[in-house]
Design a protein around this motif. Structure first.
Motif, PDB file in Angstrom:
ATOM      1  N   ALA A 170      -8.786   6.746  -5.172  1.00 26.26           N
ATOM      2  CA  ALA A 170      -8.248   5.523  -4.572  1.00 26.26           C
ATOM      3  C   ALA A 170      -7.923   4.509  -5.669  1.00 26.26           C
ATOM      4  CB  ALA A 170      -9.231   4.942  -3.561  1.00 26.26           C
ATOM      5  N   GLY A 184      -4.635   5.404  -6.891  1.00 27.85           N
ATOM      6  CA  GLY A 184      -3.598   4.974  -5.951  1.00 27.85           C
ATOM      7  C   GLY A 184      -3.319   3.484  -6.065  1.00 27.85           C
ATOM      8  N   LEU A 185      -4.373   2.678  -6.195  1.00 30.39           N
ATOM      9  CA  LEU A 185      -4.198   1.228  -6.367  1.00 30.39           C
ATOM     10  C   LEU A 185      -3.455   0.931  -7.672  1.00 30.39           C
ATOM     11  CD1 LEU A 185      -7.660   0.116  -5.019  1.00 30.39           C
ATOM     12  CD2 LEU A 185      -5.498  -0.897  -4.266  1.00 30.39           C
ATOM     13  N   ARG A 231      -1.312   2.879  -9.090  1.00 30.75           N
ATOM     14  CA  ARG A 231       0.089   3.258  -8.846  1.00 30.75           C
ATOM     15  C   ARG A 231       0.853   2.138  -8.160  1.00 30.75           C
ATOM     16  NH1 ARG A 231       2.216   7.457 -10.260  1.00 30.75           N
ATOM     17  NH2 ARG A 231       1.068   9.338 -10.748  1.00 30.75           N
ATOM     18  N   GLU A 232       0.146   1.334  -7.384  1.00 31.45           N
ATOM     19  CA  GLU A 232       0.796   0.230  -6.670  1.00 31.45           C
ATOM     20  C   GLU A 232       0.746  -1.072  -7.469  1.00 31.45           C
ATOM     21  OE1 GLU A 232       2.739   0.495  -4.200  1.00 31.45           O
ATOM     22  OE2 GLU A 232       2.331   2.600  -3.798  1.00 31.45           O
ATOM     23  N   GLY A 233       0.360  -0.982  -8.741  1.00 32.25           N
ATOM     24  CA  GLY A 233       0.485  -2.141  -9.615  1.00 32.25           C
ATOM     25  C   GLY A 233      -0.792  -2.926  -9.864  1.00 32.25           C
ATOM     26  N   PHE A 234      -1.915  -2.451  -9.341  1.00 36.38           N
ATOM     27  CA  PHE A 234      -3.170  -3.182  -9.543  1.00 36.38           C
ATOM     28  C   PHE A 234      -3.921  -2.637 -10.766  1.00 36.38           C
ATOM     29  CE2 PHE A 234      -1.999  -3.687  -5.133  1.00 36.38           C
ATOM     30  CZ  PHE A 234      -2.125  -5.066  -4.987  1.00 36.38           C
ATOM     31  N   GLU A 254      -1.955  10.860 -15.747  1.00 40.65           N
ATOM     32  CA  GLU A 254      -0.906   9.920 -15.349  1.00 40.65           C
ATOM     33  C   GLU A 254      -0.928   8.653 -16.187  1.00 40.65           C
ATOM     34  OE1 GLU A 254       1.253  10.709 -12.498  1.00 40.65           O
ATOM     35  OE2 GLU A 254       0.460  12.534 -13.371  1.00 40.65           O
TER      36      GLU A 254
END
Lengths: 347, 284
Positions: A96, A99-100, A102-105, A131
């Motif tokens: 998770a 994933g966060l 990946r969303e810019g956090f 990644e």
């Protein structure tokens, strides 16, 4: 646990008594690190993260049911809407966080070092490191900082993580390092694994070197000396500095080079110091002698053809005993007294 | 059924035709390498056609557009199928089709985010996609971005404990922007998935974890569309899963009947035959 000690489980034990009477109490309870003579700061990681998060909205915190024991509760209380309780589930904790990111956090994910390194490794490797995502994995109980035994003692976490490409690895010594490390690793555009000292954390480095400031990727000379050069990380730098003071009383002059960034290692500074005339070089780490700072320094020296006399202080290649930390640090050679004794023996 | 409007205009190409095109491209890629996970690609083609030509919002010329729905391929070895649909959608150029699996190709055998436009994550270590999807869904909510996260996984991944960590987490964090797609073809490396680790009752298990669960025939396009529509229309604050029962090698009957279909062996002279068989079934 060794075969020998397993066989001892059927031997009855008497209650240990003090010399002058009364029960002798030692405790294996998870506690703050003993650091005689130093002032302590409470939860430096949690407070540094709150300070940083006030300035940077990308910072979020996650924990796998260990926020209280990784000082992340300070952040969770100050910024509840930016904290994710992920439950006792380390694989989704780090996935998770990926994933966060990946969303810019910029996620700070906390657990114990054993769980991150042993249980969540594949997820850190593939979802985060491969990644090159800016997830910061900050882990309490590195090396031998608990008396609970091998289930909680991450004696091989550096060995596990050093093999992982893209990952920056930090092993801070004290409250000053931790306070400086938090903004430094957040500013690094990539994944980081940081070992954490939590609870009451001693303020060590600035007492020995008042202008000391943590710099990511840099080793710094905390004290100079003619006879021995100790290259150390984590709280073993504190042990080395205390040992140096005791050895100075015997006329033995010990330099201490603190290398809190394990990867990438500051090989230039290490080689420059190691090349300075005829000193015994001793590495000191709160980690197994297999695959940690000592072997990284040894490789650096050999490849460069710089070959001072070389010795390593660290934990044995073994599952360690349970017990009280001072007892265990003495037993495994990482107390101040044992560091003094080992260095003296090698001169 | 006709495809829904996309970012960038209406299409009058039917979903059946899209699925057929995906199957054909996958077979052409398989022919290039003489191998590939063609069984999975043929089986999941209908689900991908509905995903990319009915459900998802995206801009073919801007694969990282912030407003896009995220489509995660947890099953890295299904990459051949995703490349086919990415080409069909105009995200990957079709003239690179014959580079599939070759040195310096943007289309490696197992899908990786760093190689391929439109490939959101690096899958392949099975059981990781849903956890990453959880984090992305959390992140989208933080940003108040209404995009959805789709995670395509396989039935075999239901055996990974991490899938269930993620499943609990999605419910705990009320991720109603997360739709999990499970390709249930009942085949994994050593044989039948249902013979390897107790899987039944599949949809009841998800429902018991707190998900909105549906199970449909994944090779019936109308049923797939209806399931996507129901998942997207749901207003309950919970994540959604659709289990698609699919047939490996669907559309090429002589391959459908092969016994071992996880990695279906196709002889050199059979690729042409498979394409010819597919041609016979081309939608009118």
């Amino acid at each position: 646990m060794t075969l020998e000690s397993m066989a001892r489980k059927y031997e009855p034990r008497p209650t240990p008594m003090r010399a002058g009477g009364g029960r002798l109490t030692t405790s294996a309870m998870i506690a703050s690190l003993d650091a005689e003579g130093y002032e302590a700061v409470v939860a430096p990681f949690g407070h540094a993260l709150v300070n940083l998060a006030r300035k940077d909205e990308r910072i979020v915190g996650l924990s796998a049911d260990l926020s209280k024991y990784t000082d992340l509760h300070v952040f969770a209380q100050a910024m509840p809407d930016r904290f994710y309780q992920m439950g006792m589930a380390e694989q989704v904790l780090v996935s998770a966080a990926a994933g966060l990111a990946r969303e810019g956090f910029i996620p700070f994910a906390t657990t114990y070092a054993v769980f991150a390194s042993r249980r969540a490794y594949d997820f850190i490797a593939m979802a985060i490191a491969e990644e090159n995502l800016p997830v910061k994995i900050v882990c309490a109980l590195p090396g031998l900082t608990t008396g609970y035994g091998p289930s909680h003692q991450a004696t091989e976490d550096l060995a596990i993580f050093r093999g992982l490409p893209n990952l920056t690895i930090v092993d801070p010594c004290d409250a000053c390092d931790i306070a400086g490390m938090v903004p430094a690793i957040a500013g690094h555009d990539g994944p980081v694994y940081a070992r954490l000292l939590r609870g009451r954390v001693p303020q060590v480095l600035t007492r020995h070197k008042p202008d000391y400031r943590f710099q990511l990727g840099k080793a710094q000379l905390i004290r100079d000396g003619r006879d021995v050069l100790v290259v150390s990380s984590g709280f073993m730098t504190m042990r080395a500095l205390d040992a140096a003071e005791r050895l100075a009383a015997d006329g033995i002059d010990v330099a201490v080079l603190h290398a809190p960034t394990i990867k990438p290692l500051d090989t230039a500074t290490i080689l420059a110091e190691a090349g300075r005339g005829g000193r015994l070089l001793v590495t000191a780490e709160n980690h197994s002698l297999v695959g940690g700072l000592g072997e990284a320094v040894a490789r650096t020296l050999l490849e460069a053809g710089v070959t001072p006399r070389f010795r390593m202080i660290g934990l044995p290649d073994a599952f360690l005993e349970a017990g009280a930390l001072p007892t265990l640090h003495d037993m495994y050679g990482i107390s101040v007294a044992r560091v003094v004794e080992q260095i003296r023996g090698w001169l | 059924m006709t495809a829904a409007p996309r970012e960038g205009g209406l299409s009058n190409v039917s979903l059946h035709q899209r699925a057929w095109n995906i199957r054909r491209k996958a077979l052409l890629m398989g022919e290039v390498q003489g191998q590939g996970y063609i069984g999975q690609a043929l089986g999941v083609a209908d689900v991908l056609a509905v995903s990319y030509f009915h459900a998802l919002t995206y801009r073919p010329d801007d694969p990282e557009w912030e407003g896009r729905d995220r489509f995660l391929l947890s099953i890295g070895h299904y990459a051949i199928a995703l490349y086919a649909v990415l080409m069909e959608a105009g995200i990957l150029p079709e003239d690179e089709l014959e580079t599939y699996g070759m040195d310096d190709s943007r289309m490696p055998m197992s899908g990786m985010a760093s190689y391929t436009p439109g490939m959101e994550i690096t899958g392949g270590s099975l059981g990781q996609g849903l956890g990453i999807a959880v984090g992305m869904a959390m992140g989208l909510k933080r940003k108040q971005n209404p995009a959805l996260v789709y995670n395509l996984m396989s039935d075999g991944e239901l055996g990974e404990g991490s899938t269930w960590e993620a499943a609990m987490s999605a419910v705990q964090h009320r991720l109603d922007n997360l739709i999990c797609l499970v390709d249930f073809n009942d085949q994994q490396a050593d044989g039948k998935t249902t013979a390897a680790l107790a899987q039944v009752p599949e949809e009841a298990k998800w429902a018991a974890f707190g998900w909105h669960a549906q199970r449909v025939d994944g090779n019936d396009i109308d049923a797939v569309v209806a399931a996507f529509d129901a998942a997207r229309a749901l207003s309950e604050p919970k994540p959604r899963v659709i289990i698609f029962d699919t047939t490996m090698c669907k559309g090429v009957p002589f391959l459908e009947n092969r016994e071992i279909t996880h990695f279906v062996r196709v002889e050199a002279d059979e690729w042409g035959k498979a394409l010819a068989v597919l041609e016979e079934g081309k939608p009118q």
